[in-house]
Motif scaffolding. Structure first.
Motif, PDB file in Angstrom:
ATOM      1  N   LEU A 125     -14.228   8.374  -4.724  1.00 52.62           N
ATOM      2  CA  LEU A 125     -14.721   8.283  -2.920  1.00 52.62           C
ATOM      3  C   LEU A 125     -13.063   6.820  -2.729  1.00 52.62           C
ATOM      4  O   LEU A 125     -12.848   5.716  -2.443  1.00 52.62           O
ATOM      5  N   GLY A 126     -11.860   7.448  -2.692  1.00 52.34           N
ATOM      6  CA  GLY A 126     -10.769   6.734  -2.322  1.00 52.34           C
ATOM      7  C   GLY A 126     -10.057   5.654  -4.033  1.00 52.34           C
ATOM      8  O   GLY A 126      -9.548   4.588  -3.233  1.00 52.34           O
ATOM      9  N   SER A 170     -11.145  11.364  -6.061  1.00 58.25           N
ATOM     10  CA  SER A 170      -8.681  11.039  -5.625  1.00 58.25           C
ATOM     11  C   SER A 170      -8.056  11.023  -6.812  1.00 58.25           C
ATOM     12  O   SER A 170      -6.820  11.453  -6.460  1.00 58.25           O
ATOM     13  N   ASP A 194      -8.467  15.376  -2.308  1.00 55.64           N
ATOM     14  CA  ASP A 194      -9.807  15.408  -1.807  1.00 55.64           C
ATOM     15  C   ASP A 194     -10.395  14.886  -1.313  1.00 55.64           C
ATOM     16  O   ASP A 194     -10.044  13.253  -1.468  1.00 55.64           O
ATOM     17  N   SER A 195     -11.849  14.653  -0.756  1.00 51.58           N
ATOM     18  CA  SER A 195     -12.305  13.310   0.015  1.00 51.58           C
ATOM     19  C   SER A 195     -13.314  12.589  -1.379  1.00 51.58           C
ATOM     20  O   SER A 195     -13.387  11.354  -1.058  1.00 51.58           O
ATOM     21  N   LEU A 196     -13.648  13.749  -2.376  1.00 51.67           N
ATOM     22  CA  LEU A 196     -14.629  13.060  -2.854  1.00 51.67           C
ATOM     23  C   LEU A 196     -13.829  12.783  -4.170  1.00 51.67           C
ATOM     24  O   LEU A 196     -13.804  11.199  -4.669  1.00 51.67           O
ATOM     25  N   THR A 223     -18.807   1.496   7.848  1.00 47.36           N
ATOM     26  CA  THR A 223     -19.871   2.249   8.331  1.00 47.36           C
ATOM     27  C   THR A 223     -20.903   2.047   8.735  1.00 47.36           C
ATOM     28  O   THR A 223     -21.509   2.150   9.563  1.00 47.36           O
ATOM     29  N   TRP A 279     -14.809  -1.348   3.192  1.00 46.72           N
ATOM     30  CA  TRP A 279     -15.664   0.152   3.829  1.00 46.72           C
ATOM     31  C   TRP A 279     -17.028  -0.579   4.526  1.00 46.72           C
ATOM     32  O   TRP A 279     -17.250   0.601   5.178  1.00 46.72           O
TER      33      TRP A 279
END
Length: 94
Positions: free
Chosen positions: A51-52, A19, A15-17, A92, A88
């Motif tokens: 977040l990973g 992890s 999942d992206s949110l 970003t 990150w």
């Protein structure tokens, strides 16, 4: 003041949110004896990494009977990957 050891089982999530997540027993021991307080305690904790695996939110319970010296229920917010967050943010926003 006390020492605490966590033994947590971990599970990865695609999942992206969120992890990963995990849960397990904890062991706490007071460093200096306190009157009318339990000196050792076995509790439970659960966490989610966000977040990973860069941020961790942990919820735990140290005492079941209320006689351990200190907070029984706790919430921790931790940064688990400072170099990754720095990379990150730089990538970003700059």
């Amino acid at each position: 003041m006390f020492s605490q050891i966590d033994i947590l089982a971990s599970f990865k999530v695609a999942d992206s949110l969120i992890s990963s997540w995990g849960f397990g027993p904890t062991y706490s021991r007071l460093r200096s004896p306190q009157p009318d307080a339990r000196q050792e305690n076995i509790g439970m904790a659960a966490y989610v990494d966000l977040l990973g695996d860069k941020l961790r939110l942990t919820l735990g319970k140290r005492a079941e009977t209320g006689d351990f010296f200190g907070d029984e229920i706790y919430v921790y917010i931790g940064i688990t990957d400072i170099p990754g967050i720095s990379y990150w943010v730089n990538r970003t926003y700059y």
